[in-house]
Enzyme design. Structure first.
Site, short mmCIF file in Angstrom:
data_model
loop_
_atom_site.label_atom_id
_atom_site.label_comp_id
_atom_site.label_asym_id
_atom_site.label_seq_id
_atom_site.Cartn_x
_atom_site.Cartn_y
_atom_site.Cartn_z
N ASP A 67 42.41 40.80 -6.10
CA ASP A 67 43.65 41.05 -6.51
C ASP A 67 44.26 42.48 -6.26
OD1 ASP A 67 42.37 41.98 -8.80
OD2 ASP A 67 43.22 40.55 -9.95
N ASN A 136 43.08 36.06 -22.01
CA ASN A 136 43.82 35.03 -22.09
C ASN A 136 43.05 33.97 -20.92
OD1 ASN A 136 44.57 35.98 -19.55
ND2 ASN A 136 46.72 35.93 -19.91
N HIS A 138 42.32 34.61 -18.01
CA HIS A 138 42.76 34.71 -16.40
C HIS A 138 41.44 34.93 -15.69
CE1 HIS A 138 44.34 39.04 -16.71
NE2 HIS A 138 43.03 39.11 -16.46
N GLU A 143 47.02 33.79 -13.97
CA GLU A 143 47.34 33.48 -15.45
C GLU A 143 47.45 32.18 -15.93
OE1 GLU A 143 47.11 36.44 -16.88
OE2 GLU A 143 48.64 37.87 -16.47
P1 PGA Z 1 38.52 44.18 -17.87
O1 PGA Z 1 39.69 43.24 -17.25
O2 PGA Z 1 37.44 44.16 -17.38
O3 PGA Z 1 39.46 45.47 -17.89
O4 PGA Z 1 38.53 43.68 -19.32
C1 PGA Z 1 39.38 42.11 -16.91
C2 PGA Z 1 40.41 41.10 -16.66
O5 PGA Z 1 41.39 41.22 -16.98
O6 PGA Z 1 40.12 40.45 -15.65
#
Ligand code: PGA
Length: 249
Positions: A67, A136, A138, A143
């Protein structure tokens, strides 16, 4: 689902880097699906050190990132393009032309999304996809929503994601509200998937991913249906799981 639990973040990062090493050793022209965020940083550090010690060679590897923020220039140090160069690409011998990160600066987003999907297809598909997971649940920037998206698309980030990512920006208003992400469908097509999670804050998302109903409101739950997936967790992220369901490594 294969679930491996490591003592701490360093061990999780080493284990994950070893999996990438095995993949690239067995298939030097592997197509790697890569992720950003704080979780995979340790794994990238390990891979850079393996490269410096001549243990791994990326010269034939192709990469696709999950992404990118929408309308954040690649020169911005919070863009995922910047992150990947800073944490991995600038330190290894992957060829520039083999690196792919969605372009969030284009006017025609739909064209960019199909261009990205076509590149993945033409490259022969992703051999191993690295994933983090949001609080959450995702994956990429898919999302919680009402349907699983097939291909690369533009998403509105949830308020909770914007808040979680605000830690990287000067102020919350600077966090982009939209992003381009590979779809859940594109992620699912990867031959192997390796999801990393660390910290207590991810324990519930991991619990729902492993035991919950497979619903788009819990995007990572769809991984229950994938036939080659490994979760590599630290003890805290695994703290809500039944110990019979994982292996301590
Ligand atoms: P993080 O993010 O590794 O910074 O916890 C993971 C994500 O949001 O997919």
């Amino acid at each position: 689902m294969r679930i491996l639990v490591c003592k701490n973040y360093e061990e999780m990062s080493k284990k994950a880097a070893q999996m990438i090493l095995s993949q690239v050793t067995l298939k030097p022209n592997s197509v790697l699906g890569l992720a950003t965020g704080s979780t995979p940083m340790g794994m990238y550090k390990e891979l850079v050190s393996m490269y410096k010690n001549k243990v791994i060679d990326f010269s034939e590897v192709t990469t696709f990132n999950l992404d990118e923020y929408y309308q954040l220039p690649i020169t911005n140090d919070q863009s995922y393009h910047y992150f990947m160069h800073e944490n991995l690409f600038n330190h290894i011998n992957v060829k520039k032309e083999n690196i792919h990160v969605p372009n969030g600066m284009v006017k025609d987003i739909e064209a960019e999304c199909s261009r990205y999907d076509n590149f993945i297809k033409e490259s022969g598909g992703i051999d191993i996809q690295v994933l983090g997971i949001g609080h959450n649940a995702h994956i990429g920037f898919n999302e919680p929503t009402i349907n699983f998206e097939r291909g690369t698309h533009l998403v509105d980030l949830k308020e909770s994601t914007i808040e979680a990512n605000a830690r990287f920006f000067d102020k919350i208003e600077d966090v982009p509200r939209k992003a381009i992400t590979m779809g859940t469908g594109s992620i699912f097509k990867a031959r192997k998937i390796m999801l990393l999670a660390c910290g207590e804050g991810k324990a519930e998302a991991i619990y729902n991913t492993v035991y919950g109903k497979v619903i788009p409101e819990v995007p990572a739950s769809i991984l229950q249906f994938h036939n080659d997936i490994v979760l590599i967790l630290d003890e805290e992220a695994a703290s809500k799981l039944n110990p019979e369901d994982y292996k301590i490594v």
